[in-house]
Design an enzyme around this catalytic site. Structure first.
Site, PDB file in Angstrom:
ATOM      1  N   HIS A   1      -3.519  -4.939  -0.548  1.00 36.40           N
ATOM      2  CA  HIS A   1      -3.689  -6.505  -0.703  1.00 36.40           C
ATOM      3  C   HIS A   1      -3.903  -7.465   0.254  1.00 36.40           C
ATOM      4  CE1 HIS A   1      -6.005 -10.376  -2.891  1.00 36.40           C
ATOM      5  NE2 HIS A   1      -6.879  -8.694  -3.514  1.00 36.40           N
TER       6      HIS A   1
ATOM      7  N   ASP B   1      -9.563  -3.375  -7.822  1.00 39.09           N
ATOM      8  CA  ASP B   1     -10.068  -1.885  -7.941  1.00 39.09           C
ATOM      9  C   ASP B   1     -10.286  -0.837  -8.374  1.00 39.09           C
ATOM     10  OD1 ASP B   1     -12.694  -3.686  -7.065  1.00 39.09           O
ATOM     11  OD2 ASP B   1     -12.096  -3.813  -5.146  1.00 39.09           O
TER      12      ASP B   1
HETATM   13  N1  ACO Z   1      -3.362   2.652   2.108  1.00 37.80           N
HETATM   14  C1  ACO Z   1      -2.893   2.850   2.680  1.00 37.80           C
HETATM   15  N2  ACO Z   1      -2.099   1.716   3.749  1.00 37.80           N
HETATM   16  C2  ACO Z   1      -2.309   1.025   3.298  1.00 37.80           C
HETATM   17  C3  ACO Z   1      -3.687   0.838   2.606  1.00 37.80           C
HETATM   18  C4  ACO Z   1      -3.923   1.916   1.808  1.00 37.80           C
HETATM   19  N3  ACO Z   1      -5.129   0.979   0.927  1.00 37.80           N
HETATM   20  N4  ACO Z   1      -3.555  -1.424   2.379  1.00 37.80           N
HETATM   21  C5  ACO Z   1      -2.344  -1.465   3.701  1.00 37.80           C
HETATM   22  N5  ACO Z   1      -2.084  -0.135   3.854  1.00 37.80           N
HETATM   23  C6  ACO Z   1      -1.121  -0.259   5.103  1.00 37.80           C
HETATM   24  C7  ACO Z   1      -1.395  -0.464   6.506  1.00 37.80           C
HETATM   25  O1  ACO Z   1      -2.044   1.009   6.240  1.00 37.80           O
HETATM   26  C8  ACO Z   1      -0.896  -0.945   7.472  1.00 37.80           C
HETATM   27  O2  ACO Z   1      -0.021  -0.486   7.800  1.00 37.80           O
HETATM   28  P1  ACO Z   1       0.799  -0.565   9.287  1.00 37.80           P
HETATM   29  O3  ACO Z   1       1.222  -1.804   9.593  1.00 37.80           O
HETATM   30  O4  ACO Z   1       1.774   0.220   9.188  1.00 37.80           O
HETATM   31  O5  ACO Z   1      -0.245  -0.473   9.491  1.00 37.80           O
HETATM   32  C9  ACO Z   1      -0.528  -2.055   6.346  1.00 37.80           C
HETATM   33  O6  ACO Z   1      -0.419  -1.467   4.624  1.00 37.80           O
HETATM   34  C10 ACO Z   1      -0.794  -3.734   6.016  1.00 37.80           C
HETATM   35  O7  ACO Z   1      -2.191  -2.973   5.965  1.00 37.80           O
HETATM   36  P2  ACO Z   1      -3.751  -3.853   6.625  1.00 37.80           P
HETATM   37  O8  ACO Z   1      -4.704  -3.387   6.412  1.00 37.80           O
HETATM   38  O9  ACO Z   1      -3.518  -4.616   7.532  1.00 37.80           O
HETATM   39  O10 ACO Z   1      -3.675  -5.210   5.729  1.00 37.80           O
HETATM   40  P3  ACO Z   1      -4.851  -6.127   5.420  1.00 37.80           P
HETATM   41  O11 ACO Z   1      -4.170  -7.305   4.762  1.00 37.80           O
HETATM   42  O12 ACO Z   1      -5.473  -6.045   6.587  1.00 37.80           O
HETATM   43  O13 ACO Z   1      -6.008  -5.259   3.911  1.00 37.80           O
HETATM   44  C11 ACO Z   1      -6.593  -4.772   1.923  1.00 37.80           C
HETATM   45  C12 ACO Z   1      -6.083  -5.583   2.842  1.00 37.80           C
HETATM   46  C13 ACO Z   1      -7.654  -3.978   3.633  1.00 37.80           C
HETATM   47  C14 ACO Z   1      -7.125  -4.389   0.669  1.00 37.80           C
HETATM   48  C15 ACO Z   1      -6.187  -2.953   2.569  1.00 37.80           C
HETATM   49  O14 ACO Z   1      -4.923  -3.051   1.953  1.00 37.80           O
HETATM   50  C16 ACO Z   1      -6.888  -1.589   2.866  1.00 37.80           C
HETATM   51  O15 ACO Z   1      -8.574  -1.696   3.175  1.00 37.80           O
HETATM   52  N6  ACO Z   1      -7.056  -0.777   0.709  1.00 37.80           N
HETATM   53  C17 ACO Z   1      -7.825  -0.041   1.139  1.00 37.80           C
HETATM   54  C18 ACO Z   1      -9.629  -0.786   0.488  1.00 37.80           C
HETATM   55  C19 ACO Z   1      -9.616  -1.820  -0.513  1.00 37.80           C
HETATM   56  O16 ACO Z   1      -8.797  -1.057  -1.851  1.00 37.80           O
HETATM   57  N7  ACO Z   1     -10.085  -2.769  -0.942  1.00 37.80           N
HETATM   58  C20 ACO Z   1     -10.160  -3.577  -1.395  1.00 37.80           C
HETATM   59  C21 ACO Z   1      -9.311  -4.494  -1.776  1.00 37.80           C
HETATM   60  S1  ACO Z   1      -9.558  -5.738  -3.551  1.00 37.80           S
HETATM   61  C22 ACO Z   1     -10.451  -6.562  -3.108  1.00 37.80           C
HETATM   62  O17 ACO Z   1     -11.821  -6.973  -2.159  1.00 37.80           O
HETATM   63  C23 ACO Z   1     -11.323  -6.613  -4.386  1.00 37.80           C
END
Ligand code: ACO
Length: 371
Positions: free
Chosen positions: A257, A308
């Protein structure tokens, strides 16, 4: 100039609708833990729009207003029947239908507070009706109107399935709606606010918000969680699936998140609902798989589940088709979008940030014949 990618950590507005402080979520100052335990979703909508909890008579009148506004224009139902039913996502249908609704609302471009409130009621009432109607049409059935004595949660399940839900299903669905209603400046809410900050109308704001919610990094994740669980299919395949996903640096849907780094406060409620529904239905496979995935992803990646993740197995146990998971998110979140849109109109200023230019400079124009 550029400080944060994706506006991370940027405070873009003030708001009194909801807040996230120290991993606690509140709507208008009330903890979602209390609201999830005690409130009907209609109370939450009222709270978000009126900034106070309704008294019983106010709630009764509000419920009635929602019920009488749930009917859809005949032209829209006729159009729904003409849409393709194969390979069309209901979120795309919802986006189109909300935009279309504006064409049948004489007040669509009226800007008074009263007209905006009437549009708010119409949108909140008609969005579930659109989703249920399209789902029924896809199954070759006729759309059905709501029953005035039912709650908002029960009515949606009734309009979808044609049968009044049992109290366990109604209660679980109500709680899911409460938990999804608002979430500060999430991507879809921000989109809606940016749209109406140009003084565009509420239908445009909600249509834009639906478009943002549809994406898999936001509301679209819940359907993808179920797809992933179905693909893995057996508890024994979880470890190899995750191992491969970690090696390939794949995003695991339903985890991580932008704001919560220690855990999403909504997830624990959904986890418990998933457990209870698994017990009631006897279909505990998805709950057991989800628990195991959470354990591994937490320990290997330090990532907690978000709203989710467990909502997927909750909706599945409620017998809801997987492609309706994200539209259901919209059924609830439209209440928050509207509260934010009304707040934006109240104290508006155009939202227009800057971009740091990183492209080439001082290029010389070459006439077309010489390129
Ligand atoms: N699976 C694997 N790795 C992850 C995940 C994940 N779900 N979420 C974050 N990470 C990792 C990233 O790969 C990144 O690692 P790195 O620094 O080694 O590259 C680090 O954690 C930071 O992730 P970001 O994507 O930069 O975090 P951001 O704040 O931009 O994204 C998000 C948040 C989009 C929710 C992300 O966690 C994600 O894509 N999750 C999966 C999709 C999801 O479940 N979305 C629903 C969110 S809740 C909502 O909107 C209702």
């Amino acid at each position: 100039m550029l400080k944060t990618k994706g506006l991370e950590g940027v405070v873009a507005t003030t708001s009194s609708v909801s807040s996230i402080v120290d991993d606690m979520l509140t709507y208008r100052g009330f903890s979602i833990d209390d609201l999830a335990q005690f409130a009907d979703f209609e109370e939450i909508i009222y709270l978000l729009w009126h900034n106070k909890l309704p008294k019983l008579e106010q709630l009764t009148e509000f419920r009635n207003e929602l019920n009488v506004n749930a009917s859809l224009p005949e032209e829209l139902i006729a159009q729904l029947k003409l849409f393709p039913t194969k390979n069309i996502h209901p979120m795309a249908v919802l986006r189109t239908c909300v935009s279309t609704l504006a064409l049948y609302d004489e007040e669509a471009d009226e800007t008074s507070d009263q007209a905006n409130y009437r549009k708010a009621i119409r949108l909140q009432a008609k969005i579930p009706a659109i989703i249920a109607a399209y789902a029924r049409i896809c199954e070759g059935k006729e759309p059905i109107p709501p029953i005035s004595s039912l709650s908002f949660a029960a009515n949606f399940l009734y309009m979808l399935n044609g049968a009044i839900p049992n109290s366990k299903s109604e209660e679980a669905f109500n709680k899911a709606l409460v938990l999804h209603a608002d979430h500060e400046l999430n991507a879809s809410t921000f989109t809606g606010r940016v749209c109406v900050a140009t003084l565009s109308d509420m239908y445009s704001g909600i249509t834009a918000a639906i478009g943002a919610l549809k994406g898999p990094l936001h509301g679209g994740a819940n359907e993808r969680v179920m797809k992933m669980l179905a693909e893995i299919d057996e508890i024994d395949y979880i470890e190899p699936y995750l191992k491969r996903a970690f090696i390939n640096k794949e995003k695991i849907m339903g985890f991580g998140h932008r704001v919560y780094k220690n855990g999403d406060p909504r997830a624990k409620h959904l986890r418990e609902m998933s457990r209870q529904l698994a017990e009631v239905t006897g279909e505990d496979k998805w709950y057991n798989m989800s628990i195991m995935m959470e354990e591994i992803i937490r320990s290997e990646k330090g990532l907690p589940p978000n709203v989710d993740f467990y909502s997927a197995s909750v909706y599945h146990c409620l017998g809801i088709k997987h492609n309706l998971f994200t539209p259901i998110f919209a059924v609830s979140r439209v209440s928050g979008w509207i509260a934010h849109i009304l707040e934006q109109y109240e104290n508006n200023r155009l939202i227009r940030p800057r971009a740091e230019y990183i492209g080439p400079k001082h290029l010389e124009y070459i006439p077309i014949a010489e390129r």
